[in-house]
Design a protein around this motif. Structure first.
Motif, PDB file in Angstrom:
ATOM      1  N   THR A   1      -4.021  13.634   6.773  1.00 38.19           N
ATOM      2  CA  THR A   1      -2.964  12.846   7.413  1.00 38.19           C
ATOM      3  C   THR A   1      -1.920  13.801   7.974  1.00 38.19           C
ATOM      4  O   THR A   1      -1.683  14.879   7.415  1.00 38.19           O
ATOM      5  CB  THR A   1      -2.280  11.879   6.428  1.00 38.19           C
ATOM      6  OG1 THR A   1      -1.487  12.634   5.500  1.00 38.19           O
ATOM      7  CG2 THR A   1      -3.284  11.028   5.674  1.00 38.19           C
TER       8      THR A   1
ATOM      9  N   ASP B   1       0.486  14.891   5.302  1.00 36.44           N
ATOM     10  CA  ASP B   1      -0.020  15.945   4.421  1.00 36.44           C
ATOM     11  C   ASP B   1      -0.104  17.272   5.159  1.00 36.44           C
ATOM     12  O   ASP B   1       0.148  18.338   4.587  1.00 36.44           O
ATOM     13  CB  ASP B   1      -1.410  15.572   3.878  1.00 36.44           C
ATOM     14  CG  ASP B   1      -1.344  14.580   2.733  1.00 36.44           C
ATOM     15  OD1 ASP B   1      -0.233  14.332   2.206  1.00 36.44           O
ATOM     16  OD2 ASP B   1      -2.403  14.044   2.357  1.00 36.44           O
TER      17      ASP B   1
ATOM     18  N   SER C   1       5.512  10.379   5.532  1.00 35.41           N
ATOM     19  CA  SER C   1       5.527  10.328   4.070  1.00 35.41           C
ATOM     20  C   SER C   1       6.439  11.403   3.493  1.00 35.41           C
ATOM     21  O   SER C   1       6.775  12.397   4.148  1.00 35.41           O
ATOM     22  CB  SER C   1       4.111  10.482   3.510  1.00 35.41           C
ATOM     23  OG  SER C   1       3.826  11.829   3.177  1.00 35.41           O
TER      24      SER C   1
ATOM     25  N   TYR D   1      -2.521  18.537  -3.887  1.00 34.84           N
ATOM     26  CA  TYR D   1      -2.204  17.381  -4.724  1.00 34.84           C
ATOM     27  C   TYR D   1      -2.003  17.795  -6.188  1.00 34.84           C
ATOM     28  O   TYR D   1      -1.183  17.216  -6.895  1.00 34.84           O
ATOM     29  CB  TYR D   1      -3.307  16.336  -4.640  1.00 34.84           C
ATOM     30  CG  TYR D   1      -3.570  15.801  -3.242  1.00 34.84           C
ATOM     31  CD1 TYR D   1      -2.562  15.742  -2.285  1.00 34.84           C
ATOM     32  CD2 TYR D   1      -4.838  15.339  -2.879  1.00 34.84           C
ATOM     33  CE1 TYR D   1      -2.813  15.259  -1.011  1.00 34.84           C
ATOM     34  CE2 TYR D   1      -5.097  14.843  -1.620  1.00 34.84           C
ATOM     35  CZ  TYR D   1      -4.086  14.810  -0.679  1.00 34.84           C
ATOM     36  OH  TYR D   1      -4.344  14.321   0.578  1.00 34.84           O
TER      37      TYR D   1
ATOM     38  N   ARG E   1       0.070  13.161  -4.974  1.00 39.35           N
ATOM     39  CA  ARG E   1      -0.432  12.683  -3.674  1.00 39.35           C
ATOM     40  C   ARG E   1       0.389  11.511  -3.164  1.00 39.35           C
ATOM     41  O   ARG E   1       0.635  10.538  -3.881  1.00 39.35           O
ATOM     42  CB  ARG E   1      -1.901  12.262  -3.785  1.00 39.35           C
ATOM     43  CG  ARG E   1      -2.465  11.810  -2.439  1.00 39.35           C
ATOM     44  CD  ARG E   1      -3.953  11.553  -2.463  1.00 39.35           C
ATOM     45  NE  ARG E   1      -4.398  11.129  -1.133  1.00 39.35           N
ATOM     46  CZ  ARG E   1      -5.645  10.729  -0.840  1.00 39.35           C
ATOM     47  NH1 ARG E   1      -6.575  10.743  -1.793  1.00 39.35           N
ATOM     48  NH2 ARG E   1      -5.943  10.350   0.375  1.00 39.35           N
TER      49      ARG E   1
ATOM     50  N   PHE F   1      -0.136   8.730  -0.885  1.00 35.84           N
ATOM     51  CA  PHE F   1      -1.064   7.930  -0.084  1.00 35.84           C
ATOM     52  C   PHE F   1      -0.277   7.308   1.058  1.00 35.84           C
ATOM     53  O   PHE F   1       0.797   6.721   0.846  1.00 35.84           O
ATOM     54  CB  PHE F   1      -1.696   6.836  -0.941  1.00 35.84           C
ATOM     55  CG  PHE F   1      -2.695   7.333  -1.947  1.00 35.84           C
ATOM     56  CD1 PHE F   1      -4.016   7.554  -1.576  1.00 35.84           C
ATOM     57  CD2 PHE F   1      -2.313   7.600  -3.254  1.00 35.84           C
ATOM     58  CE1 PHE F   1      -4.942   8.022  -2.505  1.00 35.84           C
ATOM     59  CE2 PHE F   1      -3.230   8.061  -4.183  1.00 35.84           C
ATOM     60  CZ  PHE F   1      -4.553   8.278  -3.808  1.00 35.84           C
TER      61      PHE F   1
ATOM     62  N   SER G   1      -0.552   5.407   5.179  1.00 36.73           N
ATOM     63  CA  SER G   1      -1.326   4.875   6.300  1.00 36.73           C
ATOM     64  C   SER G   1      -0.390   4.180   7.278  1.00 36.73           C
ATOM     65  O   SER G   1       0.697   3.720   6.910  1.00 36.73           O
ATOM     66  CB  SER G   1      -2.380   3.881   5.805  1.00 36.73           C
ATOM     67  OG  SER G   1      -3.243   3.500   6.867  1.00 36.73           O
TER      68      SER G   1
ATOM     69  N   GLU H   1       3.356   3.561   2.099  1.00 33.84           N
ATOM     70  CA  GLU H   1       3.288   4.814   1.351  1.00 33.84           C
ATOM     71  C   GLU H   1       3.384   4.536  -0.139  1.00 33.84           C
ATOM     72  O   GLU H   1       4.243   3.766  -0.579  1.00 33.84           O
ATOM     73  CB  GLU H   1       4.421   5.743   1.772  1.00 33.84           C
ATOM     74  CG  GLU H   1       4.458   7.051   0.984  1.00 33.84           C
ATOM     75  CD  GLU H   1       5.637   7.940   1.341  1.00 33.84           C
ATOM     76  OE1 GLU H   1       5.743   9.030   0.759  1.00 33.84           O
ATOM     77  OE2 GLU H   1       6.449   7.528   2.200  1.00 33.84           O
TER      78      GLU H   1
ATOM     79  N   ASP I   1      -9.956   6.593  -2.116  1.00 33.59           N
ATOM     80  CA  ASP I   1      -9.902   6.194  -0.712  1.00 33.59           C
ATOM     81  C   ASP I   1      -8.507   5.657  -0.394  1.00 33.59           C
ATOM     82  O   ASP I   1      -7.954   4.838  -1.132  1.00 33.59           O
ATOM     83  CB  ASP I   1     -10.948   5.104  -0.444  1.00 33.59           C
ATOM     84  CG  ASP I   1     -10.858   4.563   0.973  1.00 33.59           C
ATOM     85  OD1 ASP I   1     -11.343   5.238   1.892  1.00 33.59           O
ATOM     86  OD2 ASP I   1     -10.282   3.465   1.149  1.00 33.59           O
ATOM     87  N   THR I   2      -7.945   6.134   0.703  1.00 32.88           N
ATOM     88  CA  THR I   2      -6.563   5.795   1.042  1.00 32.88           C
ATOM     89  C   THR I   2      -6.355   4.294   1.194  1.00 32.88           C
ATOM     90  O   THR I   2      -5.415   3.718   0.632  1.00 32.88           O
ATOM     91  CB  THR I   2      -6.142   6.515   2.344  1.00 32.88           C
ATOM     92  OG1 THR I   2      -6.180   7.919   2.127  1.00 32.88           O
ATOM     93  CG2 THR I   2      -4.737   6.116   2.757  1.00 32.88           C
ATOM     94  N   GLN I   3      -7.209   3.638   1.972  1.00 37.28           N
ATOM     95  CA  GLN I   3      -7.010   2.210   2.241  1.00 37.28           C
ATOM     96  C   GLN I   3      -7.138   1.377   0.966  1.00 37.28           C
ATOM     97  O   GLN I   3      -6.391   0.410   0.767  1.00 37.28           O
ATOM     98  CB  GLN I   3      -7.996   1.734   3.310  1.00 37.28           C
ATOM     99  CG  GLN I   3      -7.802   2.394   4.669  1.00 37.28           C
ATOM    100  CD  GLN I   3      -6.407   2.219   5.232  1.00 37.28           C
ATOM    101  OE1 GLN I   3      -5.823   1.146   5.175  1.00 37.28           O
ATOM    102  NE2 GLN I   3      -5.840   3.295   5.775  1.00 37.28           N
TER     103      GLN I   3
END
Length: 554
Positions: free
Chosen positions: A295, A298, A329, A413, A418, A420, A422, A511, A523-525
């Motif tokens: 991302t 990141d 983020s 991480y 982390r 997360f 999107s 986030e 998995d992010t989603q």
């Protein structure tokens, strides 16, 4: 030869209000008689242009050639001293920023609509950058706009068409036009920033490590070809779509998992270890690895973490501070805290980073919209970010041979936890409905009805419409995006974007932070789904926009 200046009557056009991304409209709007001429004249009147040196170039999109000729005719009449133009009109946005700074130019005119589609039925754009190499601030864009609303005449010199394919100098009256190699100065800049010898050694010591760069038929194709094939000695198979095309080959030149799917498929299916793409004008980037998407949030955090260790430029200059756009983020904040660095949260728009950089308070910065950069110029820089990743890979592999993109992510991480993250984009939605949605949320914030409220499994800590007080110039930027911050540190951000040429784009950001190592490979989603559900329910996005799913998920 004395130039004869002609005065041509004109009338204002509505809506020629540029933002920091310039004026972006459909090509057919720019093709209206005097529309382009009016806006260029407004820029020249606002600078003012007499005696100016301007850098001019663009991303190769449709209507570039015609606009270059307009700039010449109006500049000659306005008393501009010199135009420095990329060969065939090609100059990436980062390259223009570099040239303005290197040449101590007055500014630059960029002919680009960045990551927006090109072609006769799509988008064109004109943007002015100031003497620091960065986008024009509001006091300049407001002046351009005010002139555009009252303009009554154009001053032009009627001259034969200039051939911008030929390198060298030519004159139109007192105006000198120098056509330069589009790539050379930028490549020299990159070689002064990064450890090219280390990167070359990394590739030679790891002959099975394969990378693939996708120019997306935008401006960075020639730059990528020169950098990766000629300078780093990689095979031709390491680059794809590296010829700038007026319509970007019919593709959308936006480097994300949706629009760069050709790159993603090839990396996944053909055994590439590292994949990267840049956008139409070269200021954005995407980095991926085997089974690993980095991302942008990141990416800037990881570059900042390794900056002083791995990158020669920062070993010389130090890292003065870090900054991110508000929707990005908070991963970068964690790096700043650990390294004892000052850090900033600013509105979306690169000019805010430029203020901090000019004041010596920011070295590395980034936006979640695939923009990453440093104080080497005053624009975000896609290729800079990609080479930074190669430099970091080379550095890490000296200590831990065989490390790839995924390994670097997981290592990060383990140190920081982390974030997360999107973003859901809903493009070209009805503007009225989008405004009503945002006004409803603002009303809920003003009445404080959200604070302490339970939304799903999340409890609201604070909610606001982000306001930024610029510590450098004292300016205040209000209503920069709705923020819902939960007690566990998770966030929702909703804002309308102004980078499209029609309709509105709703951007929804989610986030969630985790310091549970067992979740770092999730998995992010899936990790964000409960928060996404809360966001959609709270915003009533489907009700106000009619959209059941986003155009793009990143």
């Amino acid at each position: 030869m004395v130039s004869i200046i002609q005065t041509i009557a004109t009338k204002p056009f509505e809506g020629q209000k540029p933002g920091t991304s310039g004026l972006r409209k459909k090509v057919k709007i720019f093709q209206q008689p005097n529309y382009t001429e009016n806006f260029i004249q407004a820029i020249l009147n606002a600078i003012p242009a007499k005696g100016a040196t301007l850098v001019v170039g663009g991303d190769g999109r449709y209507y570039l050639d015609e606009t270059l000729q307009v700039i010449v005719k109006l500049s000659a009449a306005a008393g501009v001293s010199k135009l420095v133009v990329g060969q065939n009109g090609i100059l990436s946005t980062p390259a223009v920023s570099n040239l303005i700074r290197k040449l101590n130019a007055t500014g630059g005119i960029l002919l680009t609509a960045s990551h927006n589609p090109g072609g006769p039925d799509n988008d064109f754009g004109i943007k002015y950058n100031i003497s620091n190499g960065g986008p024009a601030p509001e006091n300049v864009t407001d002046k351009i706009y005010e002139i555009s609303k009252t303009i009554t005449e154009l001053k032009i010199v009627d001259t034969p068409k200039i051939d911008f394919s030929v390198l060298g100098k030519q004159n139109v009256g007192e105006l000198e036009i120098e056509v330069i190699d589009s790539v050379h100065d930028y490549i020299e800049l990159m070689k002064n920033i990064f450890d090219f010898d280390s990167i070359k050694s990394f590739f030679s010591n790891n002959p099975n490590f394969k990378m693939l760069f996708d120019g997306m038929n935008g401006v960075t194709g020639p730059y990528g070809q020169r950098l990766f094939v000629q300078e780093l000695g990689l095979p031709e198979s390491s680059v794809m779509r590296c010829i700038p095309l007026p319509d970007f080959g019919g593709a959308h030149p936006d480097p994300n998992l949706t629009y760069a799917h050709d790159l993603v498929e090839r990396v996944n299916n053909e055994g590439y270890d590292f994949g990267a793409a840049s956008d139409g004008d070269g200021d954005r980037n995407m980095v991926i690895g085997k089974d690993a998407f980095v991302t942008p949030s990141d990416s800037v955090a990881i570059i900042a973490h390794y900056a002083k260790e791995a990158i020669p430029y920062f070993q010389k200059t130090g890292v003065k501070g870090l900054a991110r756009s508000m929707p990005t983020s908070q991963a970068l904040d964690l790096v700043a805290k650990k390294q004892g660095l000052e850090y900033f949260e600013v509105p979306t728009g690169w000019k805010f980073f430029g203020n901090l950089m000019d004041a010596g308070r920011c070295s590395v910065c980034g936006e979640e919209s695939f923009g990453t950069g440093s104080d080497h110029i005053r624009e975000k820089d896609g290729l800079w970010a990609i080479i930074a990743w190669l430099n970091i890979l080379a550095y890490v592999n000296k200590k831990n041979p065989g490390s790839g993109v995924k390994d670097i992510l997981q290592s990060h991480y383990q140190i920081y936890g982390r974030n997360f993250f999107s973003r859901y984009d809903y493009e070209e939605v009805d503007g009225k409905g989008a405004d009503e949605m945002v006004q409803r949320l603002r009303s809920m914030i003003e009445t404080k009805e959200l604070e302490g409220k339970q939304l799903g499994s999340f409890t609201v800590a604070t909610a606001d419409d982000f306001t930024y007080n610029d510590p450098i110039d004292g300016s205040i930027s209000k209503k920069q995006g709705i923020r819902i911050i939960f007690q566990d540190g998770s966030r929702l951000v909703i804002r309308l974007s102004g980078t499209g040429s029609s309709g509105a784009t709703v951007r929804l950001y989610v986030e969630k932070y985790s310091n549970n190592a067992s979740e770092y490979t999730a998995d992010t989603q899936k990790a964000l789904q409960s928060l996404i559900d809360v966001a959609l329910d709270l915003s009533q996005l489907q009700k106000f926009t009619g959209r059941t799913k986003p155009t793009v998920i990143t």
